[in-house]
Design a protein around this motif. Structure first.
Motif, PDB file in Angstrom:
ATOM      1  N   MET A 270       0.919  -1.101   0.059  1.00 33.51           N
ATOM      2  CA  MET A 270      -0.028   0.094  -0.093  1.00 33.51           C
ATOM      3  C   MET A 270       0.908   1.342   0.179  1.00 33.51           C
ATOM      4  O   MET A 270       0.600   2.242  -0.850  1.00 33.51           O
ATOM      5  CB  MET A 270      -0.971   0.128   1.244  1.00 33.51           C
ATOM      6  CG  MET A 270      -2.003   1.125   1.226  1.00 33.51           C
ATOM      7  SD  MET A 270      -3.306   0.790   2.559  1.00 33.51           S
ATOM      8  CE  MET A 270      -4.000  -0.799   2.009  1.00 33.51           C
ATOM      9  N   PHE A 271       1.816   1.302   1.004  1.00 33.26           N
ATOM     10  CA  PHE A 271       2.727   2.398   1.010  1.00 33.26           C
ATOM     11  C   PHE A 271       3.884   1.828   1.869  1.00 33.26           C
ATOM     12  O   PHE A 271       4.101   1.012   2.642  1.00 33.26           O
ATOM     13  CB  PHE A 271       2.289   3.744   1.270  1.00 33.26           C
ATOM     14  CG  PHE A 271       1.548   3.523   2.875  1.00 33.26           C
ATOM     15  CD1 PHE A 271       2.072   3.544   3.801  1.00 33.26           C
ATOM     16  CD2 PHE A 271      -0.201   3.542   2.571  1.00 33.26           C
ATOM     17  CE1 PHE A 271       1.196   3.695   4.826  1.00 33.26           C
ATOM     18  CE2 PHE A 271      -0.689   3.434   3.666  1.00 33.26           C
ATOM     19  CZ  PHE A 271      -0.252   3.374   4.732  1.00 33.26           C
ATOM     20  N   GLU A 272       5.112   2.724   1.870  1.00 33.49           N
ATOM     21  CA  GLU A 272       6.034   2.324   2.532  1.00 33.49           C
ATOM     22  C   GLU A 272       6.047   3.151   3.978  1.00 33.49           C
ATOM     23  O   GLU A 272       5.920   4.217   4.173  1.00 33.49           O
ATOM     24  CB  GLU A 272       7.418   2.693   1.998  1.00 33.49           C
ATOM     25  CG  GLU A 272       8.770   2.200   2.851  1.00 33.49           C
ATOM     26  CD  GLU A 272      10.118   2.503   1.771  1.00 33.49           C
ATOM     27  OE1 GLU A 272      11.226   2.574   2.173  1.00 33.49           O
ATOM     28  OE2 GLU A 272       9.959   2.965   0.631  1.00 33.49           O
ATOM     29  N   LEU A 273       6.315   2.399   5.192  1.00 29.50           N
ATOM     30  CA  LEU A 273       6.429   2.823   6.515  1.00 29.50           C
ATOM     31  C   LEU A 273       7.813   2.851   6.966  1.00 29.50           C
ATOM     32  O   LEU A 273       8.606   2.294   6.284  1.00 29.50           O
ATOM     33  CB  LEU A 273       5.620   1.960   7.500  1.00 29.50           C
ATOM     34  CG  LEU A 273       4.385   2.034   7.183  1.00 29.50           C
ATOM     35  CD1 LEU A 273       3.449   1.063   8.184  1.00 29.50           C
ATOM     36  CD2 LEU A 273       3.762   3.466   7.478  1.00 29.50           C
ATOM     37  N   PRO A 274       8.290   3.586   7.725  1.00 32.36           N
ATOM     38  CA  PRO A 274       9.779   3.517   8.327  1.00 32.36           C
ATOM     39  C   PRO A 274      10.372   2.187   8.715  1.00 32.36           C
ATOM     40  O   PRO A 274      11.275   1.884   8.558  1.00 32.36           O
ATOM     41  CB  PRO A 274       9.536   4.552   9.581  1.00 32.36           C
ATOM     42  CG  PRO A 274       8.610   5.314   9.450  1.00 32.36           C
ATOM     43  CD  PRO A 274       7.370   4.532   8.711  1.00 32.36           C
TER      44      PRO A 274
ATOM     45  N   ASP B 119       7.474  -2.029   4.307  1.00 31.58           N
ATOM     46  CA  ASP B 119       6.372  -2.034   3.354  1.00 31.58           C
ATOM     47  C   ASP B 119       5.307  -2.375   4.101  1.00 31.58           C
ATOM     48  O   ASP B 119       5.107  -3.554   4.819  1.00 31.58           O
ATOM     49  CB  ASP B 119       6.370  -2.733   2.069  1.00 31.58           C
ATOM     50  CG  ASP B 119       7.763  -2.228   1.220  1.00 31.58           C
ATOM     51  OD1 ASP B 119       7.821  -1.097   1.129  1.00 31.58           O
ATOM     52  OD2 ASP B 119       8.036  -2.995   0.410  1.00 31.58           O
ATOM     53  N   LEU B 120       3.980  -1.337   4.086  1.00 30.53           N
ATOM     54  CA  LEU B 120       2.473  -1.739   4.447  1.00 30.53           C
ATOM     55  C   LEU B 120       1.849  -2.746   3.340  1.00 30.53           C
ATOM     56  O   LEU B 120       1.664  -2.167   2.540  1.00 30.53           O
ATOM     57  CB  LEU B 120       1.874  -0.799   5.066  1.00 30.53           C
ATOM     58  CG  LEU B 120       0.587  -0.964   5.791  1.00 30.53           C
ATOM     59  CD1 LEU B 120       0.270   0.284   6.595  1.00 30.53           C
ATOM     60  CD2 LEU B 120      -0.490  -1.289   4.662  1.00 30.53           C
ATOM     61  N   GLN B 121       1.879  -3.863   3.739  1.00 28.50           N
ATOM     62  CA  GLN B 121       1.281  -4.720   2.619  1.00 28.50           C
ATOM     63  C   GLN B 121      -0.036  -5.220   2.839  1.00 28.50           C
ATOM     64  O   GLN B 121      -0.615  -4.786   4.104  1.00 28.50           O
ATOM     65  CB  GLN B 121       2.103  -6.125   2.716  1.00 28.50           C
ATOM     66  CG  GLN B 121       3.633  -6.076   2.267  1.00 28.50           C
ATOM     67  CD  GLN B 121       4.028  -7.354   2.357  1.00 28.50           C
ATOM     68  OE1 GLN B 121       4.390  -8.194   3.182  1.00 28.50           O
ATOM     69  NE2 GLN B 121       4.551  -7.723   0.961  1.00 28.50           N
ATOM     70  N   PHE B 122      -0.915  -5.353   1.930  1.00 25.54           N
ATOM     71  CA  PHE B 122      -2.352  -5.499   1.880  1.00 25.54           C
ATOM     72  C   PHE B 122      -2.780  -6.539   1.182  1.00 25.54           C
ATOM     73  O   PHE B 122      -1.988  -7.096   0.125  1.00 25.54           O
ATOM     74  CB  PHE B 122      -3.170  -3.995   1.549  1.00 25.54           C
ATOM     75  CG  PHE B 122      -3.297  -3.959   0.163  1.00 25.54           C
ATOM     76  CD1 PHE B 122      -4.379  -4.517  -0.692  1.00 25.54           C
ATOM     77  CD2 PHE B 122      -2.094  -3.314  -0.704  1.00 25.54           C
ATOM     78  CE1 PHE B 122      -4.402  -4.446  -2.016  1.00 25.54           C
ATOM     79  CE2 PHE B 122      -2.270  -3.336  -1.971  1.00 25.54           C
ATOM     80  CZ  PHE B 122      -3.502  -3.796  -2.754  1.00 25.54           C
ATOM     81  N   ALA B 123      -3.999  -7.082   1.596  1.00 23.23           N
ATOM     82  CA  ALA B 123      -4.517  -8.205   0.618  1.00 23.23           C
ATOM     83  C   ALA B 123      -6.191  -7.951   0.531  1.00 23.23           C
ATOM     84  O   ALA B 123      -6.557  -7.844   1.856  1.00 23.23           O
ATOM     85  CB  ALA B 123      -4.281  -9.511   1.107  1.00 23.23           C
ATOM     86  N   PHE B 124      -6.621  -7.862  -0.527  1.00 19.17           N
ATOM     87  CA  PHE B 124      -8.001  -7.576  -0.655  1.00 19.17           C
ATOM     88  C   PHE B 124      -8.803  -8.670  -1.219  1.00 19.17           C
ATOM     89  O   PHE B 124      -8.231  -9.361  -2.331  1.00 19.17           O
ATOM     90  CB  PHE B 124      -8.324  -6.305  -1.633  1.00 19.17           C
ATOM     91  CG  PHE B 124      -9.772  -6.330  -1.972  1.00 19.17           C
ATOM     92  CD1 PHE B 124     -10.817  -5.514  -0.832  1.00 19.17           C
ATOM     93  CD2 PHE B 124     -10.207  -6.767  -3.529  1.00 19.17           C
ATOM     94  CE1 PHE B 124     -12.157  -5.733  -1.349  1.00 19.17           C
ATOM     95  CE2 PHE B 124     -11.697  -6.431  -3.495  1.00 19.17           C
ATOM     96  CZ  PHE B 124     -12.582  -5.920  -2.558  1.00 19.17           C
ATOM     97  N   VAL B 125      -9.913  -9.298  -1.092  1.00 23.93           N
ATOM     98  CA  VAL B 125     -10.420 -10.301  -1.516  1.00 23.93           C
ATOM     99  C   VAL B 125     -12.091 -10.147  -1.657  1.00 23.93           C
ATOM    100  O   VAL B 125     -12.522  -9.306  -0.874  1.00 23.93           O
ATOM    101  CB  VAL B 125     -10.575 -11.644  -0.601  1.00 23.93           C
ATOM    102  CG1 VAL B 125     -11.036 -11.427   0.683  1.00 23.93           C
ATOM    103  CG2 VAL B 125     -11.056 -12.725  -1.246  1.00 23.93           C
ATOM    104  N   GLY B 126     -12.501 -10.386  -2.852  1.00 25.26           N
ATOM    105  CA  GLY B 126     -14.082 -10.083  -3.021  1.00 25.26           C
ATOM    106  C   GLY B 126     -14.524 -11.566  -3.537  1.00 25.26           C
ATOM    107  O   GLY B 126     -13.806 -12.161  -4.471  1.00 25.26           O
TER     108      GLY B 126
END
Length: 934
Positions: free
Chosen positions: A505-509, A512-519
């Protein structure tokens, strides 16, 4: 290093695999690409199997190393599998050909079973007139399995409904690069259960297409009750008063004056292959004839403790490489036929003898006849099953905008089921015995089988001999007009379309802030029908289930992996997991929508230590059969509390506990119906644990868990309905509380009981599901893995897994108190379960021992409710030898020391032990040979 040593290195854990990799890299150093894997419990890939959620991994090599014959045996031996599932070992039940596991004892339906992360159809036949549907593990071909990942805890925030006690994710093979033929032969020490299995596997690469294909043919003979000398005769039982042969043919006088008085059949038994038996309890008041006998026989030969089964399975996996992704397709199909040996079928009748059936003043006496049938007389002791499953998974994976991984997956699956058994049409059989209904005999009491018969249709001793001599020689042709094949037939299906998107999603100090979306969209349904005559109660001693329903489900979910501190920080690496999911059910129930979430932390203060904790909510939509059950019935025996209270003159506050001794209902019909007003079951789970790499060769995990579930669906059974009926009729309960007979609850319960007939007893009751149960469990899982490599003498490894239940709190009815039932006499769950593997291997030879220890368990029928069986352990031995690069041989002995189920003096009825909890097969051995065609 050859295939045996490499396989075992992978099987004993990630640590040993790392050692192999380091050994190889020390010779040829290359730039290593870090592999990202997706582990059950998360849709975000990671580089380590260990994370927030405790996951147990069973590889295909583990299944072999531990000596298991199939996937079910391996999963049934998990330490976390503390509960029981009554399947084929007890052939007289609704799931007599099913195999399922019961993690944490919450019930088989509370563990979500997946294939390659996707849902699969349930067994169409429910586990009772009002029972849940389960996933039948017997339909999964073992050879197609790459590994099984087991998450033991709530995971609804990732997977939705059913993931209450855990998730079992069966990962299928996708990387075979050889062609292999495998033959396995198996047998048991004491006879019966011989098996043969043939497997053909092939795989490879054709330009951009990789393929894996497997065919498995698995055939197994039954094990009958007379195949085991410790329960093949009545004298094997602990109660000397029951050592006589069981009653198979008897003749009784009713209410002259006692309700049951035995008539004499001596001299007529031997000609039929039976023996004259005089029961030890007979007294002068119990005998109508002087010195009476009934006919006895050893009836244990018809039961099976393990079914005959023939399975044919095919599996294909295809991957086609794209420029920035892949197309994939998986197809798995299984056709199964099986036979379960059940009890000897019988027929009985109560009748009044009159010279005129329409004139009660011409009564001559009352009689009861009873006879069991052998298969050569009437072929009624075998139930046949035909089942087929087809599962297809197709999809595409790729990359969007060079940074987000996506996948679109469609799953389609179908399960077809049929069972059949020969039975007797009740009315036609009565006509066969007594003549024409309305002329020679009749049923004057509506809903009661007690009949009246003209004396002209009976012999001088009032025995039936109109068309057949009921106590004489019998052949199948005599019953042609009365036979009926009871058939249960159904299907279930599941279609699902899922979209997954994973990325940064974006980089934190800290990273990386990772995400997973499911529909997801899912449509599932089932239908089960038993023939109309069986459902309507026209078939003697047999019952039927009907039900049909479907539902649509829509779901969206989001998961985040949030790095809070990197590994170079003063506190080490810290990551949070946040997940939420909303499921909406479009059906006729009151479920509607359900939101679940999970929060978790994983902390590595040093590379060798992981501390983890998580809290998750869970839910379970009611099984469709709980909602859509149609006209269904079964037979039960219960207690007539109302008659007991009235006849004994019990007053408010006097206990009713002794009513069951003298006021049994006998076998009555239990009718059931679904309830569309059921709500979802809701729960939560907590896990706190550590993973420690003590050395490079030794790792330890410890996890404390709590799982709770509210609004648990249960069934108001016959005993409860009859107790409520008594309370509502007399206006008080056994505890001294006043009961309002005019309350809505009382009016409902009174309407559920049907009484009447010749003696005014209970004829039938109506049961239904309800949403009031609560179950909670607290416990701990421990595991340890150790590997040591000798310079010249191969390697040793040791794995240990241990589960200990601290408490299990439960309540069933609204008026019940929450009670710790862990040590309750009726609780079949083991409070501890331990497994361990010890092995050694080198390049050509591997030897391993696997121990499966079930902790102490209550003695279910003991007069001392605190008495327990000692812990019970079975040991498997497995040896593999690589004869040459192409040829290998494996020999396994299951239950090496031939441990038999524990027996107790209170186990008076066959099989004189609780074989639903303790495996009764005894020692079994397998020899497997594999040849590879490179």
């Amino acid at each position: 290093m050859n295939l045996i040593s490499l396989g075992i290195a992978i099987a004993v854990g990630g640590t040993s695999f790392t050692l192999v990799a380091q050994e190889d890299n020390s010779i040829d150093v290359v730039e290593e690409e870090i592999e990202v894997i997706q582990v059950t419990g998360s849709r975000i890939g990671r580089t380590d199997m260990e994370g927030v959620d405790p996951v147990v991994v069973l590889s295909a090599d583990d299944i072999v190393t531990q000596g298991h014959a199939n996937v079910f045996d391996a999963l049934n031996s998990l330490a976390q599998n503390t509960g029981q599932f009554i399947g084929e070992e007890n052939s007289n039940n609704f799931n007599a050909n099913a195999q399922a596991i019961n993690l944490r004892g919450f019930g088989a339906g509370y563990t979500l079973t997946l294939i390659n992360g996707r849902r699969i159809p349930v067994l169409p036949k429910p586990s009772g007139g009002l029972g849940g549907n389960v996933v039948n593990l017997a339909m999964i071909p073992t050879e197609a399995v790459k590994r099984v990942e087991i998450l033991s805890g709530g995971a609804s925030a990732i997977y939705g409904s059913d993931a209450v006690a855990g998730v079992v994710n069966v990962i299928l093979k996708d990387d075979i690069d050889y062609t292999q033929a495998t033959v396995r032969f198996g047998d048991t020490k004491d006879g019966g259960g011989q098996s043969k299995k043939f497997t053909f596997s092939t795989g490879g690469q054709l330009d951009k297409l990789s393929y894996t294909a497997i065919i498995e043919v698995d055939q197994r003979d039954p094990i009958y009750g007379d195949d085991r000398d410790w329960f093949d005769e009545p004298t094997d039982g602990p109660d000397a008063s029951r050592h006589g042969l069981p009653q198979v043919m008897s003749y009784w006088t009713r209410y002259q004056p006692k309700s049951w008085m035995l008539n004499d059949l001596s001299g007529r038994c031997e000609n039929l292959g039976y023996q004259d038996v005089q029961p030890g309890w007979i007294g002068e008041d119990d005998a109508f004839d002087p010195d009476p006998y009934y006919c006895g026989d050893n009836v244990y030969d018809t039961y099976t403790i393990r079914n005959a089964r023939d399975n044919v399975s095919a599996f294909v996996n295809l991957d086609y490489e794209l420029d920035d992704g892949r197309l994939f397709a998986t197809l798995i199909g299984t056709q199964s036929s099986a036979d379960a040996g059940i009890y000897r079928y019988s027929f009985d009748a109560n009748y009044d003898v009159r010279t005129d059936i329409n004139d009660s003043s011409t009564w001559q006496g009352s009689r009861h006849v009873y006879r069991q049938f052998r298969n050569f007389e009437v072929p009624t002791s075998n139930q046949e099953f035909d089942e087929s499953v087809l599962i297809g998974i197709v999809g595409i994976e790729g990359v969007i905008a060079d940074e987000f991984d996506y996948s679109v997956t469609f799953t389609g699956s179908q399960y077809d089921y049929k069972d059949s058994v020969v039975r007797l049409d009740d009315q036609k059989m009565l006509s066969l015995m007594f003549g024409e209904k309305g002329v020679d005999w009749d049923q004057p009491w509506d809903g009661d089988r007690w009949v009246v018969v003209n004396a002209s249709q009976l012999n001088d001793n009032f025995e039936p001999n109109s068309n057949i001599d009921f106590f004489g020689q019998l052949t199948p042709d005599m019953f042609e007009d009365a036979l009926h094949t009871s058939v249960g037939e159904g299907d279930s299906y599941l279609y699902s379309l899922a979209f997954d998107l994973v990325g940064t999603m974006f980089e934190l100090p800290a990273g990386d802030l990772q995400f997973a979306f499911v529909g997801e969209y899912t449509k599932e349904g089932y239908k089960f029908d038993t023939d109309e005559k069986t459902v309507q109660g026209e078939i003697f001693g047999w019952s039927g289930i009907t039900g049909e329903g479907d539902r649509d489900r829509y779901a969206v979910g989001l998961e985040l992996a949030v790095p809070l501190a990197d590994s170079d920080s003063s506190i080490g690496y810290l990551e949070a997991k946040l997940a939420g999911r909303y499921d909406y059910y479009d059906d006729e129930s009151d479920v509607g929508g359900a939101f679940t979430y999970q929060t978790g932390l994983s902390w590595r203060p040093i590379d060798e230590l992981l501390v983890r904790g998580s809290y998750a909510t869970s839910f379970r939509a009611p099984d469709m059969h709980y909602m859509y059950a149609g006209e269904s019935s079964s037979f039960v025996s219960s207690t007539d509390y109302l008659t007991c209270v009235q006849d004994e003159g019990l007053t408010s506050g006097q206990g009713w506990g002794d009513c069951s001794d003298d006021y049994g209902t006998g076998s009555i019909r239990q009718n059931s119906q679904g309830d569309l007003s059921l709500e979802e079951e809701t729960g939560d789970s907590l896990n706190i644990g550590i993973v420690a790499d003590i050395t490079d060769d030794w790792s330890v995990t410890a996890d404390y868990y709590e799982i709770s579930l509210e609004k648990k669906v249960g069934t108001i059974g016959a005993s409860t309905v009859l107790r409520y009926e008594a309370e509502c009729t007399v206006g008080f309960d056994q505890y001294g509380n006043s009961i309002d007979p005019n309350s809505a609850k009382c009016q409902e319960m009174l309407s559920r009981v049907s009484r009447g007939g010749a003696r005014g007893g209970v004829k039938s009751i109506v049961t239904s599901p309800f949403n009031t149960g609560v179950r909670e469990q607290k416990g701990m899982d421990l595991s340890s893995s150790y590997t040591y490599e000798f310079d010249r003498f191969g390697s040793i490894f040791f794995n240990l897994n241990y589960t200990h239940i601290f408490e299990t709190n439960e309540k069933y009815l609204p008026e019940d108190e929450l009670e710790d039932i862990r040590d309750a006499q009726w609780n079949t769950e083991f409070r501890t379960h331990t497994t361990g593997t010890l092995g050694w291997y080198n390049d050509d030879l591997a030897i391993s021992l696997f121990a499966n220890r079930l902790g102490s368990s209550p003695v279910r029928w003991s007069e001392d409710e605190n008495e327990r069986y000692d812990a019970w352990t079975r040991v498997n031995l497995n040896t593999s030898y690589q004869i040459m690069d192409e040829l290998s041989i494996t020999a396994s002995v299951v239950n090496l020391f031939d441990e038999k189920p524990p027996q107790h003096e209170s186990e008076k009825w066959w099989p004189f032990a609780d074989i639903s909890k303790y495996n009764a097969v005894g020692m079994e051995y397998f020899v497997t040979m594999s040849y590879k065609f490179y």
